[in-house]
Design a protein around this motif. Sequence first.
Motif, short mmCIF file in Angstrom:
data_model
loop_
_atom_site.label_atom_id
_atom_site.label_comp_id
_atom_site.label_asym_id
_atom_site.label_seq_id
_atom_site.Cartn_x
_atom_site.Cartn_y
_atom_site.Cartn_z
N ALA A 223 -12.76 -16.50 -14.47
CA ALA A 223 -12.39 -15.24 -13.78
C ALA A 223 -12.53 -14.07 -14.75
CB ALA A 223 -10.97 -15.32 -13.26
N VAL B 61 -9.67 -7.59 -13.99
CA VAL B 61 -9.76 -6.32 -13.28
C VAL B 61 -8.93 -5.35 -14.12
CG1 VAL B 61 -9.27 -5.09 -11.16
CG2 VAL B 61 -9.87 -7.52 -11.08
N VAL C 117 -3.94 -9.28 -9.45
CA VAL C 117 -5.16 -9.02 -8.68
C VAL C 117 -6.35 -9.75 -9.32
CG1 VAL C 117 -6.80 -7.22 -7.95
CG2 VAL C 117 -4.34 -6.84 -7.69
N SER C 118 -6.40 -9.78 -10.65
CA SER C 118 -7.46 -10.55 -11.33
C SER C 118 -7.37 -12.02 -10.95
CB SER C 118 -7.32 -10.43 -12.86
OG SER C 118 -7.43 -9.09 -13.27
N ARG D 88 -8.34 -12.57 -7.18
CA ARG D 88 -9.78 -12.43 -6.98
C ARG D 88 -10.52 -13.62 -7.57
NH1 ARG D 88 -13.60 -7.73 -9.40
NH2 ARG D 88 -13.12 -8.89 -11.31
N GLU E 206 -9.54 -12.12 -0.72
CA GLU E 206 -10.24 -10.91 -0.28
C GLU E 206 -9.28 -9.81 0.15
OE1 GLU E 206 -12.84 -12.37 2.74
OE2 GLU E 206 -14.23 -13.27 1.29
N ARG E 207 -8.01 -10.18 0.36
CA ARG E 207 -7.04 -9.17 0.76
C ARG E 207 -5.64 -9.62 0.37
NH1 ARG E 207 -5.08 -11.18 5.94
NH2 ARG E 207 -6.43 -12.92 6.47
N TYR F 229 -5.66 -1.26 -8.22
CA TYR F 229 -6.30 -2.47 -8.73
C TYR F 229 -7.11 -3.18 -7.65
CZ TYR F 229 -4.44 -1.87 -13.33
OH TYR F 229 -4.19 -1.36 -14.58
N CYS F 230 -6.63 -3.13 -6.40
CA CYS F 230 -7.39 -3.73 -5.31
C CYS F 230 -8.70 -2.97 -5.09
CB CYS F 230 -6.57 -3.75 -4.02
SG CYS F 230 -5.36 -5.09 -3.99
N ALA G 140 -11.03 -4.02 -7.66
CA ALA G 140 -11.45 -5.42 -7.52
C ALA G 140 -12.23 -5.67 -6.24
CB ALA G 140 -10.21 -6.32 -7.54
N LEU H 193 -10.74 -5.66 -3.17
CA LEU H 193 -9.85 -6.34 -2.22
C LEU H 193 -9.28 -5.34 -1.22
CD1 LEU H 193 -9.87 -8.68 -4.35
CD2 LEU H 193 -7.41 -8.88 -3.99
#
Length: 426
Positions: A70, A73, A119-120, A123, A128-129, A145-146, A149, A151
């Motif tokens: 991964a 973000v 969030v990292s 993802r 996706e959300r 952050y979304c 990323a 999201l």
Amino acid sequence: MSLATHLLCDDCNTVTALTTLVNLCPVCGGLLEVQYDLAGASPNLASHAAANRQQGMWRWRDLLPLPEGATEVSLGEGDTPLMAMEELGARLGIPGLLVKNDGLMPTGSFKDRGFALAVSFARGLGAERGFTYSSGNAGASFAAYCSRAGLDATVFVEAAANDTKVAMISMYGAAVYRLHYDSSAEIFDALDALARAGQHSFVNFVNPIRHEAMKVYAYEICEALDWAVPDVMVHPVGTGGGLWGAWKGFNELRSLGLIDRVPRMVGVQPAVCAPLVDAYENGREATVRTGDASATMAQSIAGDDMIHGGRRILRAIRESGGRAVAVTEEEIAEAMTLLGSAAVAAEPSAAVSVAALLNGREAGWLAEHDTVVAVITGTALKQPGAVLKVARPPRGDVRADAAEWTRIIGAPVFAAPAIHSATSPR
Ligand SMILES: [Zn+2]
């Protein structure tokens, strides 16, 4: 490589893999905590972090949970200043006062640490959300952050949050809903139900990853102190993710042999709604509903109850020999002014860290020789209305007139150079 191994339930010890998206314990609904194989840490972990070309929080990636492969973000979070506050400290009878200013984070609050990681992580596992509930700062951070990323973010923000905070969440691209409720307990029930229904939650503690990033407080602070340990760490408490994460971080550093003790952890709440202080003072293991959250200007930490009874926070405070402290509205305003004079702009809920110190010596829980780290969790710009309330108004109105300005500023301090303008006689 991350040393994180699995998730462990607080209540029933069920082990859950870090390779799937989960919130609460799948067996009993308890809170999950990331576990690490610290025995596998490189003996040079700290010096590697110091030499890491990456900036900020991600220097400590080995000690954070992140799925294999991964990518982070990042908006440049972490490595906020740890400032010695000699004058303010002397005034409070604790010359060893330090301020950790997380108001300088990308979105203006300490929440960025947690969302950068959560969030990292999400993802990295294909999310996706997601959604979160927020008093304002978390919502803005989550939204930012979304966006970064890719999201989709939904934020339920307390109706008491000021318009600027709500607008910032929207500006960062999230879908925002104002949240109305009678007691914090209603929110917590809804959050648990959503998590059980499989909705991916980014709420502190319901999401087992977010507060892991707060461990980095401990790493950054001890590294800056050349691996000395502060005697006391003071943190505002809403959900308590900051205090709990920091405590876990200090304990990890002790397990790694980098420090030999942990600070006394002090959690602060506004006196008009202080469920944590109430539980601490009455010897309870969990909070009960108490107080009026609408009666404080420390809106970011105002709640009449705490997620899962604040059990983790009470444990960290008690096991570390710390305490829970309630502060009055007058003390919060005074702390904002004192911090401002010391060049630190704190929103009310952040200034409580210093408000708690105003009477610490008198009350006997602070000693003159104590090194105290007060965390500033959000910038004053988060709550412009409070700044207007506590700051002195301008001294007056003036025109652009040198003679008038000289009268205001006072006598000249150096000999004026002979400047010849085009119109002066030669
Ligand atoms: Zn469980």
